[in-house]
Design a protein around this motif. Structure first.
Motif, short mmCIF file in Angstrom:
data_model
loop_
_atom_site.label_atom_id
_atom_site.label_comp_id
_atom_site.label_asym_id
_atom_site.label_seq_id
_atom_site.Cartn_x
_atom_site.Cartn_y
_atom_site.Cartn_z
N PRO A 71 0.79 -1.32 0.63
CA PRO A 71 -0.03 -0.12 0.39
C PRO A 71 0.80 0.90 -0.28
N SER A 72 0.51 2.76 -0.33
CA SER A 72 0.73 2.81 -0.92
C SER A 72 -0.45 5.13 0.26
N HIS A 80 -6.29 0.25 -8.50
CA HIS A 80 -5.88 0.13 -9.56
C HIS A 80 -4.82 -0.74 -9.70
N ALA A 81 -3.66 -0.63 -8.89
CA ALA A 81 -2.83 -1.47 -8.68
C ALA A 81 -3.45 -3.12 -8.39
N VAL A 82 -4.14 -3.23 -7.41
CA VAL A 82 -4.44 -4.39 -6.84
C VAL A 82 -6.08 -5.05 -7.94
N ALA A 83 -6.71 -4.28 -8.68
CA ALA A 83 -7.28 -3.79 -10.17
C ALA A 83 -6.42 -5.18 -10.55
N ALA A 116 -7.19 -6.92 -0.01
CA ALA A 116 -6.84 -6.13 0.00
C ALA A 116 -7.07 -5.06 -0.75
N LEU A 117 -8.31 -5.32 -1.83
CA LEU A 117 -8.96 -4.69 -2.71
C LEU A 117 -10.09 -3.50 -1.27
N VAL A 118 -10.50 -3.87 -0.89
CA VAL A 118 -11.73 -3.85 -0.03
C VAL A 118 -10.90 -2.56 0.53
N ALA A 122 -11.70 1.67 1.34
CA ALA A 122 -12.24 1.44 3.08
C ALA A 122 -11.33 3.29 2.75
N ARG A 123 -9.73 3.23 2.29
CA ARG A 123 -9.65 4.51 2.73
C ARG A 123 -9.70 5.55 2.05
N SER A 124 -10.61 5.27 1.39
CA SER A 124 -11.54 6.90 0.36
C SER A 124 -12.62 7.10 1.39
N GLY A 125 -12.57 6.27 2.42
CA GLY A 125 -13.61 7.29 3.51
C GLY A 125 -14.94 6.44 3.60
N ARG A 126 -15.51 5.64 2.92
CA ARG A 126 -16.57 4.98 2.72
C ARG A 126 -16.65 3.13 3.83
N SER A 127 -17.58 3.22 3.60
CA SER A 127 -17.64 2.46 5.09
C SER A 127 -19.24 1.43 4.48
#
Length: 210
Positions: A71-72, A80-83, A116-118, A122-127
Motif C-alpha cells: 500500500p502507498s 488500481h494496482a490490486v484490480a 486488499a481491494l476492500v 475503505a481508505r477513500s472514506g467509505r464504509s
C-alpha cells in the motif's frame, strides 16, 4: 504416524489449472487430474472432495497469481494496482473465467486479493453499504473486462477488421455507434483499455468522496 502426503496443495492446483488451460473446464476430471499427476483416480479422492474440490483448485491457482505492490499513500493508486493484479491473473486463464464469475469461494488464496481491494477502497472514506457498492463495482469491472475479451462482437478472439466490415454491412444509421467502436477496437490493446477503464471507474469513486 500417518504416511507423508504424496502431493502438495500447490502441485494439485498447478496440475488442475494446466488441464483447464489446455482443454477447458470439461477437461478437468478426477481421472484426468490423476493422469496429469501420474497416479490413480482413487488417490485424488484423498485430496479433493468431488467436483467442487476440483473447481476450488482452479480458482485458488488463478487467484494465487494475482500480485500487487505494498500500500502507498494514494488509495486510488492502490485500488488500481490490486484490480490490475486480479485482472492479469484472471485473463491469463480464459477457460477459468466462468468459475471466477460464478463460484463462491472462501479459501484464503481467493479472499486475499478481495481483502486488499476492500482495504484500499475503505481508505477513500467509505464504509458499510458504500464500501460494498464500490467493491462490487471494481470487481465487476475486473472480471467483465477479462470476459469481454472472449465474448461478444468485439472480443479479442474475433478478427477486428472482419468485425468492423461485418458491422459496416448493417444499416449505418442503426449501428453507427457499434461501427465506430469496432474500428477503434482494431487499433486498441487490452492494457490501454483496462487502464483507461479503471481511470473512469476511479473518477466516479473520487466524485463520491467530495
Amino acid at each position: 504416524m500417518p504416511a507423508p502426503r504424496k502431493f502438495t496443495r500447490a502441485r494439485l492446483q498447478a496440475a488442475a489449472l494446466a488441464l483447464v488451460d489446455a482443454a477447458g473446464l470439461d477437461g478437468l476430471t478426477m481421472r484426468s487430474l490423476a493422469t496429469e499427476l501420474g497416479t490413480g483416480p482413487m488417490t485424488i479422492y484423498n485430496y479433493v472432495d468431488g467436483r467442487d474440490g476440483l473447481e476450488q483448485l482452479v480458482t485458488e491457482a488463478v487467484m494465487a497469481e494475482a500480485t500487487w505492490p505494498d500500500p502507498s499513500d494514494d488509495w486510488r493508486a492502490d485500488v488500481h494496482a490490486v484490480a490490475e493484479g486480479m485482472w492479469r491473473a484472471v485473463r491469463a486463464h480464459p477457460h477459468a473465467i466462468p468459475l471466477i464469475l460464478t463460484r463462491r469461494s472462501f479459501d484464503l488464496t481467493t479472499l486475499r486479493p478481495a481483502e486488499a481491494l476492500v482495504r484500499a477502497l475503505a481508505r477513500s472514506g467509505r464504509s458499510g453499504a458504500g464500501l460494498l457498492v464500490a467493491f462490487r463495482t471494481v470487481s465487476a469491472f475486473v472480471t467483465g473486462s477479462a470476459q469481454a475479451e472472449l465474448a461478444g462482437p468485439l472480443s479479442r478472439d474475433a478478427d477486428a477488421a472482419e468485425t468492423a466490415d461485418r458491422i459496416a454491412e448493417l444499416h449505418q444509421d442503426q449501428f453507427a455507434g457499434l461501427l465506430e467502436i469496432a474500428q477503434a477496437a482494431a487499433a486498441s490493446d487490452p492494457e490501454t483499455e483496462f487502464a483507461e477503464g479503471m481511470r473512469v471507474v476511479l473518477v466516479g469513486l473520487q466524485e463520491k468522496t467530495r
